[in-house]
Scaffold this active site. Structure first.
Site, PDB file in Angstrom:
ATOM      1  N   TYR A   1       0.867  -1.435  -0.050  1.00  0.00           N
ATOM      2  CA  TYR A   1      -0.167   0.056   0.116  1.00  0.00           C
ATOM      3  C   TYR A   1       0.748   1.313   0.066  1.00  0.00           C
ATOM      4  CZ  TYR A   1      -3.673   3.052   0.939  1.00  0.00           C
ATOM      5  OH  TYR A   1      -4.938   4.031   0.799  1.00  0.00           O
TER       6      TYR A   1
ATOM      7  N   PHE B   1      -8.929  19.856 -24.598  1.00  0.00           N
ATOM      8  CA  PHE B   1      -9.260  18.417 -24.760  1.00  0.00           C
ATOM      9  C   PHE B   1     -10.386  18.247 -23.984  1.00  0.00           C
ATOM     10  CE2 PHE B   1      -9.344  13.857 -23.543  1.00  0.00           C
ATOM     11  CZ  PHE B   1      -9.721  13.572 -24.812  1.00  0.00           C
ATOM     12  N   THR B   2     -11.502  17.189 -24.455  1.00  0.00           N
ATOM     13  CA  THR B   2     -12.757  17.357 -23.621  1.00  0.00           C
ATOM     14  C   THR B   2     -12.780  17.288 -22.182  1.00  0.00           C
ATOM     15  OG1 THR B   2     -12.633  14.911 -23.988  1.00  0.00           O
ATOM     16  CG2 THR B   2     -14.018  16.043 -25.439  1.00  0.00           C
TER      17      THR B   2
ATOM     18  N   ASP C   1       0.510  19.198 -21.209  1.00  0.00           N
ATOM     19  CA  ASP C   1      -0.246  18.039 -21.359  1.00  0.00           C
ATOM     20  C   ASP C   1       0.528  16.987 -22.138  1.00  0.00           C
ATOM     21  OD1 ASP C   1      -1.840  15.820 -21.945  1.00  0.00           O
ATOM     22  OD2 ASP C   1      -3.580  16.840 -21.967  1.00  0.00           O
TER      23      ASP C   1
ATOM     24  N   LYS D   1      -2.068   6.597 -22.732  1.00  0.00           N
ATOM     25  CA  LYS D   1      -1.403   6.684 -23.883  1.00  0.00           C
ATOM     26  C   LYS D   1       0.030   7.059 -24.101  1.00  0.00           C
ATOM     27  CE  LYS D   1      -4.474  10.012 -26.187  1.00  0.00           C
ATOM     28  NZ  LYS D   1      -5.731   9.552 -26.478  1.00  0.00           N
TER      29      LYS D   1
ATOM     30  N   ARG E   1     -15.382  13.329 -33.429  1.00  0.00           N
ATOM     31  CA  ARG E   1     -14.794  14.507 -32.802  1.00  0.00           C
ATOM     32  C   ARG E   1     -15.313  15.698 -33.220  1.00  0.00           C
ATOM     33  NH1 ARG E   1     -12.136  12.762 -27.792  1.00  0.00           N
ATOM     34  NH2 ARG E   1     -14.353  12.868 -27.532  1.00  0.00           N
TER      35      ARG E   1
ATOM     36  N   PHE F   1     -20.896  12.923 -24.973  1.00  0.00           N
ATOM     37  CA  PHE F   1     -20.591  11.871 -26.176  1.00  0.00           C
ATOM     38  C   PHE F   1     -20.129  10.706 -25.563  1.00  0.00           C
ATOM     39  CE2 PHE F   1     -15.945  11.779 -25.266  1.00  0.00           C
ATOM     40  CZ  PHE F   1     -15.812  12.816 -24.495  1.00  0.00           C
TER      41      PHE F   1
HETATM   42  N1  F0G Z   1      -5.022  14.688 -22.822  1.00  0.00           N
HETATM   43  C1  F0G Z   1      -5.097  14.316 -23.915  1.00  0.00           C
HETATM   44  C2  F0G Z   1      -4.553  14.975 -24.912  1.00  0.00           C
HETATM   45  C3  F0G Z   1      -5.776  12.984 -24.077  1.00  0.00           C
HETATM   46  O1  F0G Z   1      -5.808  12.666 -25.332  1.00  0.00           O
HETATM   47  C4  F0G Z   1      -6.545  12.578 -23.171  1.00  0.00           C
HETATM   48  C5  F0G Z   1      -7.223  11.278 -23.445  1.00  0.00           C
HETATM   49  C6  F0G Z   1      -6.495  12.964 -21.827  1.00  0.00           C
HETATM   50  C7  F0G Z   1      -5.736  14.320 -21.626  1.00  0.00           C
HETATM   51  C8  F0G Z   1      -7.326  12.212 -20.801  1.00  0.00           C
HETATM   52  O2  F0G Z   1      -6.466  10.957 -20.179  1.00  0.00           O
HETATM   53  O3  F0G Z   1      -8.135   9.312 -20.760  1.00  0.00           O
HETATM   54  O4  F0G Z   1      -6.506   8.812 -19.380  1.00  0.00           O
HETATM   55  O5  F0G Z   1      -8.121  10.319 -18.398  1.00  0.00           O
HETATM   56  N2  F0G Z   1      -7.450  10.947 -24.601  1.00  0.00           N
HETATM   57  C9  F0G Z   1      -8.256   9.712 -24.890  1.00  0.00           C
HETATM   58  C10 F0G Z   1      -8.713   9.670 -26.478  1.00  0.00           C
HETATM   59  C11 F0G Z   1      -9.653   9.495 -24.140  1.00  0.00           C
HETATM   60  O6  F0G Z   1      -9.467   8.737 -26.928  1.00  0.00           O
HETATM   61  O7  F0G Z   1      -8.379  10.609 -27.222  1.00  0.00           O
HETATM   62  P1  F0G Z   1      -7.486   9.870 -19.813  1.00  0.00           P
END
Ligand code: F0G
Length: 486
Positions: free
Chosen positions: A84, A136-137, A227, A270, A393, A459
């Protein structure tokens, strides 16, 4: 480190991206008949996030958590030091982050958006402005959740679909200065640069641009947040496209990029083909501002809400990121994918970026009004006729304003993700072939409308329905042209 050249030159014929790995574990795929795919679309509300993988042939939804893992990553998972607190696996991850990203303080999180949650909570005050190259979303959702607002400061031609600008992810420095003057430096929390701006087609920024942003940060005393979720591929494209860095190794380029930022965060889903994520910095006072939020939202400071096995895989994946023969794979396949579609006159985002091939749905489906979601409709239509699952997108991935009106997205894209070392060239060729057929029959694609619309990140969970019987007509045409082929 692998010294092998990532590019193999052919004497004659096509420029073919060659795999610099071999496949040793495989997963069987199923291509279900088009009639079943139509049913699956209906069940999933014409939202590709709602499809089951048993109905999907090539899963090009995302590269998140779907990049192939290496033998070394899997082997490392077996030596996980499950504890832990005080796990030695975390010590190995810390060392990897310091060796590769050059940052000594690391906070582990369960995925990229968790890092965005922690950073937003720690630093954003209501009414704050966060300038960025593009959102980013998930980061937008967390900034809004904490009362902040974003300003997107891309260069003027960044949203042009067809372009020869090698760095469409660059920030416009004059717009940045103007934004700071307009809002007052005291209202700017930090400046965020996203490596390989995801939502505009995986377009990289240059180191020259990042340095220019740094100058502004120093001038006004503003923190720079990077990022780094798509950092490796952005670094590869810098090596390909930025003259000054042609001779540098990916390791040097990555360290130069992270060295310019005060705070770096990433989705390991990623960046390192594993799970988890992290926030790292060399500034202790920044680390301390966030530290307490990790046990509160994620888990203890040496596992951050993910399994220790994944911590090991992340550490090994971090080192693999600087292996050019690995990191070149996805961008090289994407280049092939984009250039082949482009040569057939199919509208795609150029130059080829990272993450996937991005089809310009606004042009592909120019007969569909934007409030009937051309990119969502194209994603559904392409799945129907091919079994290939891509991701919308565009406006469906956008949000509504305070009055509840639709904010139409800047671009409407169908993203066909090419995770690292997952697909073969013949599978890419299959996707190209079906896309060509769909382009010839594009007038049969119709619009979509929401039948269930959740208020946040709609989405993911939203359900839609076609505005007419167009899916049936498209299926009938497919059957006429392909007979009883799947
Ligand atoms: N920043 C970027 C540039 C991303 O592409 C993503 C995720 C995140 C942050 C968030 O990371 O999913 O680990 O919480 N991109 C995925 C995509 C979801 O399909 O493009 P996460």
């Amino acid at each position: 480190m692998n010294q092998q050249s990532p590019v193999i030159h052919f004497y004659k014929g096509e420029n073919i991206p060659v795999e610099l790995h071999k496949t040793r574990i495989v997963q069987k795929l199923f291509l279900v008949p088009i009639e079943r795919r139509l049913e699956a679309l209906r069940e999933g509300g014409y939202n590709t996030f709602q499809l089951q993988t048993t109905d999907v042939f090539l899963d090009m939804l995302t590269d998140s958590g779907t990049n192939a893992m290496s033998d070394n990553q899997l082997a490392a998972m077996m030596q996980a030091d499950d504890a832990y607190a005080g796990s030695q696996s975390f010590v190995r991850l810390q060392k990897a982050v310091e060796d590769i990203l050059g940052k000594k303080y690391l906070l582990p999180v369960h995925q990229g958006r968790a890092a965005e949650n922690v950073i937003s909570r720690a630093f954003i005050k209501p009414g704050n402005i966060i300038p960025m190259n593009y959102h980013f979303t998930t980061v937008l959702a967390h900034i809004m959740e904490n009362g902040g607002k974003i300003e997107e400061l891309l260069c003027d031609d960044a949203l042009e679909m067809k372009s020869s600008n090698p760095f469409k992810g660059n920030m416009d420095i004059q717009k940045l200065e103007a934004c700071i003057q307009k809002n007052g430096v005291e209202n700017i929390t930090f400046i965020r640069m996203e490596a390989s701006t995801n939502l505009i087609g995986g377009q990289p920024f240059s180191i020259k641009n990042l340095l220019e942003v740094r100058v502004i940060c120093d001038k006004y005393g503003i923190m720079l947040v990077l990022d780094a979720s798509l950092l490796g591929e952005n670094a590869y494209l810098i090596k390909q496209r930025e003259e000054t860095f042609k001779e540098n190794s990916i390791a040097d380029i990555i360290k130069t990029m992270t060295g310019i930022a005060d705070l770096v965060y990433f989705s390991a889903r990623k960046l390192t083909s594993s799970r988890g994520g992290g926030i790292c910095t060399n500034r202790k006072e920044l680390y301390q501002k966030m530290e307490a939020l990790i046990p509160l939202f994620e888990g203890f400071l040496t596992y951050g809400g993910i399994s220790i096995r994944e911590v090991e895989a992340m550490a090994v994946g971090m080192y693999e990121t600087i292996d050019e023969s690995m990191i070149c794979q996805s961008p090289n396949f994407i280049k092939y994918f984009v250039e082949t579609l482009d040569s057939k006159g199919i509208p795609v985002v150029t130059p080829p970026g990272v993450l996937g091939c991005h089809v310009d749905a606004m042009s592909f489906c120019s007969h569909i009004p934007q409030n009937e979601y051309p990119a969502g409709a194209l994603a559904a239509a392409f799945y129907l006729i091919s079994g290939v699952r891509g991701m919308e997108r565009g406006t469906i991935s956008s949000v509504r304003d305070e009055k509840g009106d639709e904010i139409l997205a800047d671009v409407e894209l169908l993203r066909l993700a090419v995770p690292r070392r997952v697909f073969t060239l013949s599978q890419i060729k299959y996707a190209v072939d079906r896309m060509e057929w769909l382009y010839e029959n594009r007038k049969l694609i119709g619009g979509l409308k929401f039948i269930y619309e959740p208020p946040v990140l709609r989405f993911f969970m939203g359900k839609l329905a076609p505005t007419s019987d167009w899916p049936l007509e498209l299926m009938a045409k497919f059957r006429r042209d392909f007979g009883d082929s799947l």
